[in-house]
Design an enzyme around this catalytic site. Sequence first.
Site, PDB file in Angstrom:
ATOM      1  N   LEU A   1       0.804  -1.216   0.000  1.00 59.72           N
ATOM      2  CA  LEU A   1       0.000   0.000   0.000  1.00 59.72           C
ATOM      3  C   LEU A   1       0.842   1.273   0.000  1.00 59.72           C
ATOM      4  O   LEU A   1       0.315   2.367   0.153  1.00 59.72           O
ATOM      5  CB  LEU A   1      -0.938   0.000   1.216  1.00 59.72           C
TER       6      LEU A   1
ATOM      7  N   ILE B   1       4.848   4.142  -4.522  1.00 60.02           N
ATOM      8  CA  ILE B   1       6.266   4.037  -4.848  1.00 60.02           C
ATOM      9  C   ILE B   1       6.783   5.382  -5.350  1.00 60.02           C
ATOM     10  O   ILE B   1       6.276   5.919  -6.341  1.00 60.02           O
ATOM     11  CB  ILE B   1       6.499   2.943  -5.910  1.00 60.02           C
TER      12      ILE B   1
ATOM     13  N   ASN C   1       3.424  -4.822 -10.172  1.00 59.51           N
ATOM     14  CA  ASN C   1       2.379  -4.729  -9.156  1.00 59.51           C
ATOM     15  C   ASN C   1       1.218  -5.633  -9.544  1.00 59.51           C
ATOM     16  O   ASN C   1       0.935  -5.816 -10.729  1.00 59.51           O
ATOM     17  CB  ASN C   1       1.895  -3.282  -9.058  1.00 59.51           C
TER      18      ASN C   1
ATOM     19  N   HIS D   1      -2.803  -5.861  -9.216  1.00 57.92           N
ATOM     20  CA  HIS D   1      -3.976  -5.047  -8.893  1.00 57.92           C
ATOM     21  C   HIS D   1      -5.224  -5.928  -9.003  1.00 57.92           C
ATOM     22  O   HIS D   1      -5.379  -6.661  -9.987  1.00 57.92           O
ATOM     23  CB  HIS D   1      -4.086  -3.868  -9.855  1.00 57.92           C
TER      24      HIS D   1
END
Length: 207
Positions: free
Chosen positions: A91, A94, A108, A110
Site C-alpha cells: 500500500l 512508490i 504490481n 492489482h
Amino acid sequence: MLKLAVMVSGGGTNLQAILDAIADGSITNAKVVQVISNSTKAYALERAKKAGIPTACITRKQYPEPDAFNQALLQMLLESEADLVVLAGCLVVIPQCVVDAFPNRIINIHPALIPSFCGTGCYGLKVHEMALARGVRVTGATVHFVDGGTDTGPILLQKTVEVQQGDTPEVLQRRVMEQAEWIILPQAIQMIANGRVQVQDGRVLYT
C-alpha cells in the site's frame, strides 16, 4: 538467477503464492532475497521469516519528511541487490526516485481488470465494492509494470473472474485472489525470470 525484493503491507498471501511457486518449480531462475513491509504487524513478515528470507520494515513514522522516507526506501532496495521489485499487496505509493532507479523492473498486482476500478484510492476491499456497485459481470486481476502514475504502467498479464449473484466484497475478494492473483503473479515472475518479456513503447511484448 533473478533476485526479487517483495514489498508487502498485510497478510502476504501473494507472497506465499510466490514462495510456493518457487518451491514447486513453477517459478524457475528466481529467488526472493528480501521482503520489505511498511507495517511491523504485517503477517507477511512472519511468512518470510518461516521461509528463511531476510525481512525489513520501513514506516513513514520513522521518517517524518517524505523525501527522507523515499531515499531510505530506495537505499534499502539497492542494498538488497534486487533485480525485480514485486509489489504484492503493498500500500506504499512508490516514489519516483525508486521508479527511476528500477525502470521496468517493478511489477504490481492489482485486484481488477485495469483500466477498470484502478487509480488513486483504489486498493484492497474498496476495489471489489466498486465492482459490485457498478454491477459488472466479470472482474479479475492485472499484473503491470510500475511507472510514475497509479496503475498506469504497461500491462503484463490479466485474468478474468466471474462475479456471482449474491457476492459480497469479501467473497469476491477471496475469489479474485484464488482464481487470478495467486496465479498470474507467479506467472509474470516466471516470464520475466526467463527472458520472455520486454517493454517497448509503453507496451509489453512477449518473446
